[in-house]
Design a protein around this motif. Structure first.
Motif, PDB file in Angstrom:
ATOM      1  N   HIS A 225      35.426 -12.180   5.557  1.00 38.63           N
ATOM      2  CA  HIS A 225      35.613 -13.573   5.133  1.00 38.63           C
ATOM      3  C   HIS A 225      35.150 -14.542   6.222  1.00 38.63           C
ATOM      4  CE1 HIS A 225      37.456 -12.214   1.569  1.00 38.63           C
ATOM      5  NE2 HIS A 225      38.666 -11.999   2.046  1.00 38.63           N
ATOM      6  N   SER A 226      35.185 -14.105   7.486  1.00 36.38           N
ATOM      7  CA  SER A 226      34.825 -14.983   8.602  1.00 36.38           C
ATOM      8  C   SER A 226      33.316 -15.066   8.809  1.00 36.38           C
ATOM      9  CB  SER A 226      35.497 -14.511   9.892  1.00 36.38           C
ATOM     10  OG  SER A 226      36.907 -14.531   9.769  1.00 36.38           O
ATOM     11  N   VAL A 227      32.629 -13.920   8.707  1.00 37.45           N
ATOM     12  CA  VAL A 227      31.189 -13.904   9.038  1.00 37.45           C
ATOM     13  C   VAL A 227      30.305 -13.618   7.833  1.00 37.45           C
ATOM     14  CG1 VAL A 227      31.727 -13.169  11.384  1.00 37.45           C
ATOM     15  CG2 VAL A 227      31.103 -11.465   9.685  1.00 37.45           C
ATOM     16  N   GLY A 228      30.910 -13.215   6.706  1.00 37.65           N
ATOM     17  CA  GLY A 228      30.131 -12.956   5.506  1.00 37.65           C
ATOM     18  C   GLY A 228      29.579 -11.557   5.393  1.00 37.65           C
ATOM     19  N   LEU A 229      29.920 -10.682   6.360  1.00 39.38           N
ATOM     20  CA  LEU A 229      29.420  -9.309   6.353  1.00 39.38           C
ATOM     21  C   LEU A 229      30.539  -8.356   6.766  1.00 39.38           C
ATOM     22  CD1 LEU A 229      26.031  -9.754   8.248  1.00 39.38           C
ATOM     23  CD2 LEU A 229      26.274  -9.258   5.802  1.00 39.38           C
ATOM     24  N   PRO A 230      30.549  -7.118   6.234  1.00 38.06           N
ATOM     25  CA  PRO A 230      31.463  -6.111   6.773  1.00 38.06           C
ATOM     26  C   PRO A 230      31.101  -5.807   8.226  1.00 38.06           C
ATOM     27  CG  PRO A 230      30.501  -5.412   4.682  1.00 38.06           C
ATOM     28  CD  PRO A 230      29.725  -6.603   5.121  1.00 38.06           C
ATOM     29  N   PRO A 231      32.038  -5.278   9.003  1.00 34.47           N
ATOM     30  CA  PRO A 231      31.764  -5.036  10.421  1.00 34.47           C
ATOM     31  C   PRO A 231      30.524  -4.202  10.692  1.00 34.47           C
ATOM     32  CG  PRO A 231      34.109  -4.828   9.997  1.00 34.47           C
ATOM     33  CD  PRO A 231      33.448  -4.993   8.665  1.00 34.47           C
ATOM     34  N   TYR A 232      30.335  -3.106   9.956  1.00 39.75           N
ATOM     35  CA  TYR A 232      29.201  -2.230  10.268  1.00 39.75           C
ATOM     36  C   TYR A 232      27.875  -2.916   9.977  1.00 39.75           C
ATOM     37  CZ  TYR A 232      27.585  -0.850   5.618  1.00 39.75           C
ATOM     38  OH  TYR A 232      27.032  -0.838   4.358  1.00 39.75           O
ATOM     39  N   GLN A 233      27.816  -3.747   8.924  1.00 39.24           N
ATOM     40  CA  GLN A 233      26.591  -4.476   8.627  1.00 39.24           C
ATOM     41  C   GLN A 233      26.330  -5.546   9.681  1.00 39.24           C
ATOM     42  OE1 GLN A 233      26.403  -5.983   4.637  1.00 39.24           O
ATOM     43  NE2 GLN A 233      26.469  -3.951   3.705  1.00 39.24           N
ATOM     44  N   TYR A 234      27.387  -6.174  10.137  1.00 36.35           N
ATOM     45  CA  TYR A 234      27.229  -7.173  11.203  1.00 36.35           C
ATOM     46  C   TYR A 234      26.673  -6.518  12.463  1.00 36.35           C
ATOM     47  CZ  TYR A 234      28.215 -10.603  14.798  1.00 36.35           C
ATOM     48  OH  TYR A 234      28.082 -11.470  15.860  1.00 36.35           O
ATOM     49  N   VAL A 235      27.218  -5.343  12.822  1.00 39.55           N
ATOM     50  CA  VAL A 235      26.742  -4.634  14.011  1.00 39.55           C
ATOM     51  C   VAL A 235      25.264  -4.286  13.859  1.00 39.55           C
ATOM     52  CG1 VAL A 235      26.925  -2.477  15.309  1.00 39.55           C
ATOM     53  CG2 VAL A 235      28.994  -3.720  14.670  1.00 39.55           C
ATOM     54  N   LEU A 236      24.879  -3.777  12.692  1.00 34.49           N
ATOM     55  CA  LEU A 236      23.486  -3.399  12.473  1.00 34.49           C
ATOM     56  C   LEU A 236      22.565  -4.608  12.588  1.00 34.49           C
ATOM     57  CD1 LEU A 236      21.347  -1.327  11.706  1.00 34.49           C
ATOM     58  CD2 LEU A 236      21.908  -1.734   9.296  1.00 34.49           C
ATOM     59  N   ARG A 237      22.937  -5.707  11.958  1.00 26.92           N
ATOM     60  CA  ARG A 237      22.086  -6.896  11.997  1.00 26.92           C
ATOM     61  C   ARG A 237      22.030  -7.510  13.396  1.00 26.92           C
ATOM     62  NH1 ARG A 237      20.421  -8.961   7.086  1.00 26.92           N
ATOM     63  NH2 ARG A 237      21.157  -7.741   5.307  1.00 26.92           N
ATOM     64  N   THR A 238      23.126  -7.396  14.136  1.00 33.65           N
ATOM     65  CA  THR A 238      23.113  -7.883  15.514  1.00 33.65           C
ATOM     66  C   THR A 238      22.159  -7.048  16.361  1.00 33.65           C
ATOM     67  OG1 THR A 238      25.398  -8.645  15.296  1.00 33.65           O
ATOM     68  CG2 THR A 238      24.549  -8.394  17.525  1.00 33.65           C
ATOM     69  N   ARG A 239      22.154  -5.753  16.143  1.00 31.26           N
ATOM     70  CA  ARG A 239      21.204  -4.891  16.849  1.00 31.26           C
ATOM     71  C   ARG A 239      19.760  -5.278  16.526  1.00 31.26           C
ATOM     72  NH1 ARG A 239      24.340   0.791  15.658  1.00 31.26           N
ATOM     73  NH2 ARG A 239      25.645   0.807  17.525  1.00 31.26           N
ATOM     74  N   ILE A 240      19.503  -5.591  15.265  1.00 31.89           N
ATOM     75  CA  ILE A 240      18.142  -5.957  14.870  1.00 31.89           C
ATOM     76  C   ILE A 240      17.742  -7.282  15.514  1.00 31.89           C
ATOM     77  CG2 ILE A 240      16.671  -6.581  12.924  1.00 31.89           C
ATOM     78  CD1 ILE A 240      17.328  -3.580  13.186  1.00 31.89           C
ATOM     79  N   GLU A 241      18.662  -8.247  15.571  1.00 28.14           N
ATOM     80  CA  GLU A 241      18.345  -9.516  16.223  1.00 28.14           C
ATOM     81  C   GLU A 241      18.075  -9.306  17.710  1.00 28.14           C
ATOM     82  OE1 GLU A 241      17.790 -12.527  14.869  1.00 28.14           O
ATOM     83  OE2 GLU A 241      17.940 -11.393  12.984  1.00 28.14           O
ATOM     84  N   ARG A 242      18.848  -8.430  18.340  1.00 27.63           N
ATOM     85  CA  ARG A 242      18.600  -8.121  19.749  1.00 27.63           C
ATOM     86  C   ARG A 242      17.237  -7.438  19.908  1.00 27.63           C
ATOM     87  NH1 ARG A 242      22.517  -6.920  23.601  1.00 27.63           N
ATOM     88  NH2 ARG A 242      23.817  -8.345  22.393  1.00 27.63           N
ATOM     89  N   ALA A 243      16.889  -6.590  18.941  1.00 30.31           N
ATOM     90  CA  ALA A 243      15.590  -5.916  18.989  1.00 30.31           C
ATOM     91  C   ALA A 243      14.445  -6.916  18.884  1.00 30.31           C
ATOM     92  CB  ALA A 243      15.498  -4.887  17.863  1.00 30.31           C
ATOM     93  N   LYS A 244      14.594  -7.945  18.044  1.00 28.99           N
ATOM     94  CA  LYS A 244      13.552  -8.963  17.916  1.00 28.99           C
ATOM     95  C   LYS A 244      13.261  -9.620  19.265  1.00 28.99           C
ATOM     96  CE  LYS A 244      14.320 -10.445  13.106  1.00 28.99           C
ATOM     97  NZ  LYS A 244      14.756 -11.602  12.272  1.00 28.99           N
ATOM     98  N   ALA A 245      14.318  -9.951  19.991  1.00 29.52           N
ATOM     99  CA  ALA A 245      14.136 -10.587  21.289  1.00 29.52           C
ATOM    100  C   ALA A 245      13.417  -9.661  22.259  1.00 29.52           C
ATOM    101  CB  ALA A 245      15.488 -11.012  21.857  1.00 29.52           C
ATOM    102  N   GLN A 246      13.748  -8.372  22.236  1.00 31.31           N
ATOM    103  CA  GLN A 246      13.103  -7.424  23.137  1.00 31.31           C
ATOM    104  C   GLN A 246      11.658  -7.159  22.736  1.00 31.31           C
ATOM    105  OE1 GLN A 246      15.344  -3.955  24.181  1.00 31.31           O
ATOM    106  NE2 GLN A 246      17.291  -5.044  24.278  1.00 31.31           N
ATOM    107  N   LEU A 247      11.385  -7.160  21.438  1.00 25.31           N
ATOM    108  CA  LEU A 247      10.006  -6.990  20.982  1.00 25.31           C
ATOM    109  C   LEU A 247       9.135  -8.155  21.437  1.00 25.31           C
ATOM    110  CD1 LEU A 247      10.688  -5.700  17.349  1.00 25.31           C
ATOM    111  CD2 LEU A 247       9.539  -4.414  19.157  1.00 25.31           C
ATOM    112  N   ALA A 248       9.714  -9.337  21.481  1.00 26.61           N
ATOM    113  CA  ALA A 248       8.946 -10.517  21.886  1.00 26.61           C
ATOM    114  C   ALA A 248       8.592 -10.489  23.367  1.00 26.61           C
ATOM    115  CB  ALA A 248       9.739 -11.786  21.560  1.00 26.61           C
TER     116      ALA A 248
END
Length: 290
Positions: A225-248
């Motif tokens: 209800h707070s972030v709009g995603l279940p915890p595991y999906q939030y963790v996965l998407r956070t990893r992907i956002e971190r990956a974008k920064a490292q790819l750049a």
């Protein structure tokens, strides 16, 4: 001969007709345990009294189950078997089958449905064809096959989704679906800080819940209800956002980024990245360069 009752699990890998191929999760920590089980032709009767709500989804093969009382029935293909906590089954089976088993701790049911739960089929084994349950549990089987680092989070999420569906569709109870509260700003900050600090590690749901002094089910509801995603999906998407920064930054290879962010290997990282971003990480980096 009747085998002794099994006190804490629906099956035991020590029995010669039953073998656990792979398993992950701890019912006491994340509320669930997923296992791939091989059932081999049984020449003896078995007596089971599982402490957990158990689901068996056939993966290959099939068996004919012969209860002590009642007619024999077949289990294979789209048919799955469900046994509620405390149910007692006695009988034997013929045939061989690989099956995905999901055990859900009674605490999960207590959190989702406070009060007495009336289980279907007089509390005995239930054979059902339910696409929602089947596909949800097979998603966990796929996660086990990949040995993903977030299987504790994922197993806990799947367990609650499966339990929720089972309670609403098959049982008579009042499901606690009216809690729309969110985490407080301070609670959310603490949870996100722990996730960020442990992004590459296995982080179990109970660790996050205990941090905020909440039950796992309450934490999962309020986090979503707070972030709009279940915890595991939030963790996965956070990893992907971190990956974008490292790819750049072009400082690390794809395999190094995958390892640093807790993915099993570069292939799993690429698949997750493509599923969320729409293109592969290699293509994402190429577009940044151009």
């Amino acid at each position: 001969m009747t085998m002794p009752a099994i006190p804490s699990s629906a099956v035991s890998p020590s029995f010669h007709t039953v073998a656990t191929v792979v398993a992950a999760g701890d019912p006491r920590r994340c509320g669930a345990r997923g296992s791939v089980i091989e059932l081999r032709d049984s020449e003896v009767d078995y007596s089971t009294a599982p402490a957990h709500l158990c689901f068996w989804v056939p993966l290959s093969g099939g068996i004919t189950v012969s209860p002590r009382k009642g007619q024999a029935y077949g289990v294979a293909g789209e048919r799955l078997t469900i046994s509620p906590p405390g149910s007692v089954w006695r009988g034997a089976w013929r045939g061989r089958m690989s099956t995905m088993m999901l055990e859900i701790h009674p605490a999960v049911l207590d959190e989702l449905a406070p009060g007495r739960v009336v289980y279907p089929n007089r509390g005995e084994l239930l054979i059902a064809e339910d696409a929602t349950l089947r596909h949800s549990i097979l998603a966990l089987q796929h996660s086990l096959a990949l040995s993903t680092p977030d299987d504790g989070l994922f197993a806990g999420h799947i367990a609650r989704a499966v339990a929720w569906h089972y309670l609403r569709r098959y049982c008579s109870t009042r499901v606690a679906d009216d809690d729309r509260r969110k985490l407080t700003p301070a609670q959310l900050k603490r949870a996100l800080e722990l996730i960020d600090a442990r992004l590459a590690d296995k982080l179990a749901l109970d660790e996050l819940a205990e941090l905020l002094d909440l039950s796992v089910a309450t934490f999962c509801r309020r986090f979503k209800h707070s972030v709009g995603l279940p915890p595991y999906q939030y963790v996965l998407r956070t990893r992907i956002e971190r990956a974008k920064a490292q790819l750049a930054r072009h400082e690390r290879s794809l395999s190094e980024i995958a390892q640093a962010l807790g993915f099993y290997d570069q292939s799993q990282f690429s698949n997750a990245f493509r599923r969320i971003v729409g293109i592969s990480p290699r293509e994402y980096r190429r577009r940044l360069q151009s």
